[in-house]
Design a protein around this motif. Structure first.
Motif, PDB file in Angstrom:
ATOM      1  N   GLN A   1       0.804  -1.224   0.000  1.00 47.85           N
ATOM      2  CA  GLN A   1       0.000   0.000   0.000  1.00 47.85           C
ATOM      3  C   GLN A   1       0.837   1.276   0.000  1.00 47.85           C
ATOM      4  N   ALA A   2       2.043   1.239   0.611  1.00 49.23           N
ATOM      5  CA  ALA A   2       2.856   2.448   0.764  1.00 49.23           C
ATOM      6  C   ALA A   2       4.078   2.384  -0.159  1.00 49.23           C
ATOM      7  N   ASP A   3       4.000   3.087  -1.286  1.00 47.14           N
ATOM      8  CA  ASP A   3       5.088   3.111  -2.261  1.00 47.14           C
ATOM      9  C   ASP A   3       6.235   3.954  -1.711  1.00 47.14           C
ATOM     10  N   LEU A   4       7.412   3.341  -1.585  1.00 46.88           N
ATOM     11  CA  LEU A   4       8.596   4.003  -1.037  1.00 46.88           C
ATOM     12  C   LEU A   4       9.588   4.429  -2.119  1.00 46.88           C
ATOM     13  N   ALA A   5       9.220   4.302  -3.391  1.00 48.37           N
ATOM     14  CA  ALA A   5      10.162   4.584  -4.475  1.00 48.37           C
ATOM     15  C   ALA A   5      10.687   6.021  -4.436  1.00 48.37           C
ATOM     16  N   ALA A   6       9.846   6.985  -4.124  1.00 45.19           N
ATOM     17  CA  ALA A   6      10.299   8.381  -4.086  1.00 45.19           C
ATOM     18  C   ALA A   6      11.279   8.609  -2.942  1.00 45.19           C
ATOM     19  N   ALA A   7      11.094   7.903  -1.825  1.00 43.19           N
ATOM     20  CA  ALA A   7      11.974   8.062  -0.674  1.00 43.19           C
ATOM     21  C   ALA A   7      13.276   7.282  -0.825  1.00 43.19           C
ATOM     22  N   MET A   8      13.280   6.229  -1.664  1.00 41.53           N
ATOM     23  CA  MET A   8      14.456   5.382  -1.843  1.00 41.53           C
ATOM     24  C   MET A   8      14.686   5.126  -3.328  1.00 41.53           C
ATOM     25  N   PRO A   9      14.949   6.168  -4.110  1.00 41.93           N
ATOM     26  CA  PRO A   9      15.035   5.995  -5.564  1.00 41.93           C
ATOM     27  C   PRO A   9      16.169   5.074  -6.015  1.00 41.93           C
ATOM     28  N   GLY A  10      17.294   5.085  -5.326  1.00 43.87           N
ATOM     29  CA  GLY A  10      18.412   4.216  -5.704  1.00 43.87           C
ATOM     30  C   GLY A  10      18.068   2.750  -5.558  1.00 43.87           C
ATOM     31  N   LEU A  11      17.449   2.393  -4.433  1.00 41.91           N
ATOM     32  CA  LEU A  11      17.046   1.007  -4.212  1.00 41.91           C
ATOM     33  C   LEU A  11      15.951   0.603  -5.191  1.00 41.91           C
ATOM     34  N   ALA A  12      14.999   1.497  -5.427  1.00 42.74           N
ATOM     35  CA  ALA A  12      13.925   1.199  -6.386  1.00 42.74           C
ATOM     36  C   ALA A  12      14.508   0.937  -7.766  1.00 42.74           C
TER      37      ALA A  12
END
Length: 161
Positions: free
Chosen positions: A108-119
Motif C-alpha cells: 500500500q505504501a510506495d517508497l520509491a520516491a523516498a528510496m530511488p536508488g534502491l527502487a
C-alpha cells in the motif's frame, strides 16, 4: 501474490510444520521431484526451507497484459521482484513502485520516491532476471464466461468485440 501452499508427504515431512518463508510457484516441481528421490532441477527444492533453512534468491513473478482490457489491473503487464524485506513492482509502462513487505504486505505504501536508488536497482534486477518472455496466450483466448467473471470482479474494464 500471497497464496498458502500445503504439502503432505507422510514419513518424509513433519505433519505439524508451518513455514512462513515466502516461496514461488516454480519451487513446487523441484520439491515434488526431491520428495520422489529425483533430481530437483534448475530451481531449488523447498525441503531445506521446510527444515528451517533460508530460501536462496529473490522471489519473482510476471504478469502479462490482457489485450481485451483497455483499463483496469489486467490492462498492463508487470514484474514483481522481492529481495526480503523489499519488493519492487515494475509495470510494463510507468515507474516502478517499491514496498517494504515486512511492514506493508499488502503493498500500500510506495517508497520509491523516498528510496530511488534502491527502487532503480531492484527494478533493473527485475527486468534483467524476469525479462519480457512470451505473451500469455491464455488471457486472449479465454471463454466468454471467464471474461464476464473477470469483468464482474473488476479485473477487466471492457470486453473486446
Amino acid at each position: 501474490l500471497s497464496v498458502p501452499l500445503v504439502i503432505s508427504a507422510p514419513g518424509r515431512l513433519p505433519a505439524d510444520r508451518t513455514v512462513g518463508t515466502p516461496v514461488q510457484t516454480r519451487d513446487i516441481a523441484p520439491t515434488l521431484l526431491d520428495l520422489a528421490g529425483l533430481q530437483p532441477g534448475a530451481a531449488g527444492s523447498l525441503l531445506p526451507v521446510i527444515d528451517g533453512q533460508q530460501r536462496p534468491g529473490p522471489i519473482m513473478a510476471r504478469a502479462w497484459p490482457f489485450k481485451a482490457a483497455s483499463s483496469g489491473p489486467l490492462s498492463t503487464g508487470w514484474r514483481f521482484y522481492r529481495e526480503h524485506p523489499m519488493a519492487v513492482l515494475v509495470p510494463d509502462q510507468g515507474p516502478p513502485a517499491l514496498y517494504d513487505v515486512s511492514v506493508d504486505p499488502d503493498l500500500q505504501a510506495d517508497l520509491a520516491a523516498a528510496m530511488p536508488g534502491l527502487a532503480a536497482r531492484l527494478a533493473d534486477a527485475a527486468r534483467r532476471e524476469i525479462g519480457d518472455g512470451p505473451d500469455n496466450p491464455f488471457m486472449d483466448t479465454m471463454s466468454a464466461e471467464l471474461r464476464a467473471n473477470l469483468e464482474a470482479l473488476g479485473y477487466v474494464a471492457e470486453t473486446a468485440p
